[in-house]
Enzyme design. Sequence first.
Site, PDB file in Angstrom:
ATOM      1  N   ALA A  23       5.389   3.806  -3.239  1.00 23.28           N
ATOM      2  CA  ALA A  23       4.061   3.137  -3.514  1.00 23.28           C
ATOM      3  C   ALA A  23       4.200   1.732  -3.567  1.00 23.28           C
ATOM      4  CB  ALA A  23       3.480   3.912  -4.622  1.00 23.28           C
ATOM      5  N   CYS A  24       3.410   0.886  -3.335  1.00 21.10           N
ATOM      6  CA  CYS A  24       3.300  -0.584  -3.635  1.00 21.10           C
ATOM      7  C   CYS A  24       1.838  -0.986  -3.766  1.00 21.10           C
ATOM      8  CB  CYS A  24       4.174  -1.438  -2.582  1.00 21.10           C
ATOM      9  SG  CYS A  24       5.942  -0.985  -2.523  1.00 21.10           S
ATOM     10  N   THR A  25       1.500  -2.223  -4.290  1.00 20.82           N
ATOM     11  CA  THR A  25       0.097  -2.612  -4.224  1.00 20.82           C
ATOM     12  C   THR A  25       0.405  -4.141  -4.218  1.00 20.82           C
ATOM     13  OG1 THR A  25      -0.707  -1.033  -5.764  1.00 20.82           O
ATOM     14  CG2 THR A  25      -1.798  -2.838  -5.482  1.00 20.82           C
TER      15      THR A  25
END
Length: 351
Positions: A23-25
């Site tokens: 997960a990354c944003t």
Amino acid sequence: MKNSYKLFLGILIFLIETQPVEACTRVVYQGPNKTIITARSMDWKEDIPANLWVLPRGIERNGLVGKNSVKWKSKYGSVVTSSWDIASSDGMNEKGLVANMLWLAESQYPDFDIKSNKKGLAISLWLQYVLDNFATVEEAVRELEKELFIVVSSDIPGTDRFTTLHLSVSDTTGDNAIFEYIGGKLVIHHDKSYNVMTNSPVFEQQLAINKYWEGIPGTVMLPGTNRAADRYVRASYYINAIPQTDNTHIALASVFGVIRNCSVPLGIASETEPNISSTRWRTVADHKNLIYYFENVLNPNVVWVDLKKLDFSEKAQVKKLTLSDNENYSGETSKDFKTTNPFHFVGLVDN
């Protein structure tokens, strides 16, 4: 209409619950008077050692995939965040172009034959190639859409995990582009409005999910899980809800708040939902003032680098700010970088 809603909701749930990704944003603030700020989080199940590097102009590079590697000489200097000191995963160049690499499980790259005539570029160098060669998003899109080379991926060293990434770029005008390899073909999404990106699903589907949530006021309800699609919706809402201001201090504080809101607390992980992983570090890039911020979640201090204080000339030395062992720095750190040998990008062949 009711059946259409149920169908969409079913698709939405399927997309959210079946994505085996890290997960990354990434989010871009587009404020008045050229106040443009890009922020991203790096989320991973294990520790992902990161250091900051000053890379000057004039460095000769090649794509590290054999005799048909694409070759270039860096036109612009940059500050980058390395991962394991084998790849550039985030950074900003001296012209204010920012690039971010995020995981995308759906990525499928073209087949590459090391003996063919097709030029190739190791995925570890994809972001660096962009920062080395372009000043604006428009320049990057215009050149990369020619597909003069293909991106070549491989397993992360020491693991059996195949590297699957997509690349976002933003510039001083607030322009945005996202590059993905889907079904073996390069797909480019280029529009100033594309200011939010997470992991899965592919970007086109992220836009569709967000379109649904736009009909539900964010002050009434926002999805609150750590899943990529939910983080996308929260980031999209908050980046447009925070104050529109050219006061840098307020804008930066607001953007830090958004990217922290979309982060995952340290120690959170799920064996059954591998798309939920702890945030390891965050970066925030001030395009207008050419300042690059780095925040390690294990360290209470935010460090930053004023690119205007760095020497990017061709005769300048490569420098490094070591942060991978939780070194304790605070504030503006351009003077704390130490001259060192460049790190070696990983590829199909050595330098």
